[in-house]
Scaffold this motif. Structure first.
Motif, PDB file in Angstrom:
ATOM      1  N   MET A   1       0.841  -1.200   0.000  1.00 20.70           N
ATOM      2  CA  MET A   1       0.000   0.000   0.000  1.00 20.70           C
ATOM      3  C   MET A   1       0.875   1.249   0.000  1.00 20.70           C
ATOM      4  SD  MET A   1      -2.875   1.264   2.790  1.00 20.70           S
ATOM      5  CE  MET A   1      -4.141   0.121   2.270  1.00 20.70           C
ATOM      6  N   ASN A   2       0.420   2.280  -0.726  1.00 22.18           N
ATOM      7  CA  ASN A   2       1.119   3.548  -0.718  1.00 22.18           C
ATOM      8  C   ASN A   2       1.054   4.189   0.668  1.00 22.18           C
ATOM      9  OD1 ASN A   2       1.743   3.304  -3.432  1.00 22.18           O
ATOM     10  ND2 ASN A   2      -0.101   4.370  -4.104  1.00 22.18           N
ATOM     11  N   LYS A   3       1.956   5.136   0.919  1.00 21.56           N
ATOM     12  CA  LYS A   3       2.099   5.669   2.269  1.00 21.56           C
ATOM     13  C   LYS A   3       1.691   7.139   2.364  1.00 21.56           C
ATOM     14  CE  LYS A   3       5.590   2.372   3.797  1.00 21.56           C
ATOM     15  NZ  LYS A   3       6.918   2.205   4.448  1.00 21.56           N
ATOM     16  N   LEU A   4       1.418   7.553   3.615  1.00 23.73           N
ATOM     17  CA  LEU A   4       0.896   8.886   3.884  1.00 23.73           C
ATOM     18  C   LEU A   4       1.716   9.590   4.956  1.00 23.73           C
ATOM     19  CD1 LEU A   4      -1.426  11.019   3.587  1.00 23.73           C
ATOM     20  CD2 LEU A   4      -2.598   9.770   5.434  1.00 23.73           C
ATOM     21  N   LYS A 162       3.400  13.770 -12.724  1.00 24.29           N
ATOM     22  CA  LYS A 162       3.499  12.522 -13.482  1.00 24.29           C
ATOM     23  C   LYS A 162       4.851  12.431 -14.179  1.00 24.29           C
ATOM     24  CE  LYS A 162       1.293   9.939 -17.244  1.00 24.29           C
ATOM     25  NZ  LYS A 162       0.172   9.919 -18.225  1.00 24.29           N
ATOM     26  N   LYS A 163       5.294  13.539 -14.774  1.00 22.59           N
ATOM     27  CA  LYS A 163       6.580  13.557 -15.464  1.00 22.59           C
ATOM     28  C   LYS A 163       7.739  13.371 -14.488  1.00 22.59           C
ATOM     29  CE  LYS A 163       4.881  16.547 -19.183  1.00 22.59           C
ATOM     30  NZ  LYS A 163       4.920  17.923 -19.770  1.00 22.59           N
ATOM     31  N   LEU A 164       7.626  13.963 -13.299  1.00 27.01           N
ATOM     32  CA  LEU A 164       8.684  13.825 -12.305  1.00 27.01           C
ATOM     33  C   LEU A 164       8.816  12.390 -11.820  1.00 27.01           C
ATOM     34  CD1 LEU A 164       8.046  17.061 -10.204  1.00 27.01           C
ATOM     35  CD2 LEU A 164      10.098  16.569 -11.555  1.00 27.01           C
ATOM     36  N   GLN A 189      -3.263   9.678  -7.458  1.00 29.72           N
ATOM     37  CA  GLN A 189      -2.606   8.364  -7.526  1.00 29.72           C
ATOM     38  C   GLN A 189      -2.669   7.775  -8.929  1.00 29.72           C
ATOM     39  OE1 GLN A 189      -2.966   5.401  -3.999  1.00 29.72           O
ATOM     40  NE2 GLN A 189      -4.869   6.568  -3.999  1.00 29.72           N
ATOM     41  N   GLU A 190      -3.870   7.801  -9.505  1.00 26.06           N
ATOM     42  CA  GLU A 190      -4.072   7.184 -10.819  1.00 26.06           C
ATOM     43  C   GLU A 190      -3.204   7.831 -11.886  1.00 26.06           C
ATOM     44  OE1 GLU A 190      -8.225   7.556 -11.452  1.00 26.06           O
ATOM     45  OE2 GLU A 190      -8.767   6.083  -9.904  1.00 26.06           O
ATOM     46  N   THR A 195       4.097   6.979  -4.849  1.00 31.25           N
ATOM     47  CA  THR A 195       3.939   5.962  -3.799  1.00 31.25           C
ATOM     48  C   THR A 195       3.861   6.540  -2.389  1.00 31.25           C
ATOM     49  OG1 THR A 195       6.335   5.647  -3.676  1.00 31.25           O
ATOM     50  CG2 THR A 195       5.110   4.199  -5.176  1.00 31.25           C
ATOM     51  N   PHE A 196       4.149   7.834  -2.242  1.00 37.26           N
ATOM     52  CA  PHE A 196       4.101   8.479  -0.922  1.00 37.26           C
ATOM     53  C   PHE A 196       3.389   9.816  -1.094  1.00 37.26           C
ATOM     54  CE2 PHE A 196       6.745   7.231   2.918  1.00 37.26           C
ATOM     55  CZ  PHE A 196       5.970   7.904   3.845  1.00 37.26           C
ATOM     56  N   TYR A 197       2.474  10.143  -0.175  1.00 42.85           N
ATOM     57  CA  TYR A 197       1.641  11.336  -0.305  1.00 42.85           C
ATOM     58  C   TYR A 197       1.686  12.163   0.965  1.00 42.85           C
ATOM     59  CZ  TYR A 197       0.073   9.057  -4.518  1.00 42.85           C
ATOM     60  OH  TYR A 197       0.057   8.467  -5.751  1.00 42.85           O
TER      61      TYR A 197
END
Length: 222
Positions: A1-4, A162-164, A189-190, A195-197
């Motif tokens: 799962m992605n992280k926060l 997205k490019k980064l 996310q989509e 992967t980290f927010y």
């Protein structure tokens, strides 16, 4: 799962972040200027009360991200001071007068912070050439870039984000932050595949994180 990660400006928010599923706290002071170095005593209490990762912002003043020799000296002494608390990482970013990454100074701080990882904060959003800036930050050995994609918020900066992520090629973590909410995190996310927010999860104009918002943010991560 992605992280926060939750940006916290006080002890209460840090505890709320842990209780509602955050993976990491970014502790700051100075909410009115987007974050400054937190109080050492408050940080000590936060470290005692939370078990999740704790990153500390190192920013001596608000305003731009060009620092005097005295301010740079203060940043170095603060890193050494906070290392004694067994924090998990540091958050900072230094630009030169042309809004380019100050490679020499940033590298010095990253080396001083070892073995703790460092996040280059939203000073990144002030750069002129984000593609070159990413390469410069990687060369300084940062582990993460916190960015809204060089715009004021993650929605406006979504295409750059997205490019980064694509350019980073897993050499460094691109962490979207700035206007990130439970209502838009699925879309971010989509599109970006990050992967980290990062969010403050403050929804009422106060300085306290909203527990329900943190829970929703975390629940929406895939």
């Amino acid at each position: 799962m992605n992280k926060l990660e939750i940006a916290c400006f006080n002890l209460e928010s840090a505890v709320i972040a842990q209780q509602n599923g955050a993976d990491r706290v970014e502790l700051c002071d100075g909410i009115e200027v987007g974050g400054t170095t937190p109080n050492f005593e408050v940080t000590t209490k936060v470290r005692q009360l939370i078990d999740i990762d704790l990153n500390v912002m190192i920013r001596p003043s608000g305003g731009d991200f060009v620092y005097s020799n005295e301010e740079f000296k203060k940043m170095k002494s603060d890193i050494l001071h906070f290392k004694s608390l067994k924090v998990n990482g540091f958050v900072f970013g230094i630009l030169d007068e042309n809004n380019k990454i100050d490679i020499e100074r940033n590298t010095e701080l990253v080396n001083l912070a070892k073995p703790f990882p460092c996040t280059f904060h939203r000073a990144f959003d002030e750069v002129v050439d984000y593609k070159q800036a990413l390469e410069d930050v990687v060369s300084c050995r940062f582990s993460t870039i916190l960015t809204s994609g060089t715009y004021s918020n993650v929605i406006d900066g979504i295409d750059v984000l997205k490019k980064l992520v694509s350019q980073a090629q897993n050499r460094i973590t691109i962490m979207p932050g700035g206007g990130l909410r439970s209502t838009n995190i699925n879309h971010i996310q989509e599109v970006t595949q990050a992967t980290f927010y990062h969010s403050s999860a403050i929804t009422d104009g106060s300085q306290i994180a909203n527990p329900e918002e943190i829970f929703k943010l975390k629940s929406n991560l895939k």
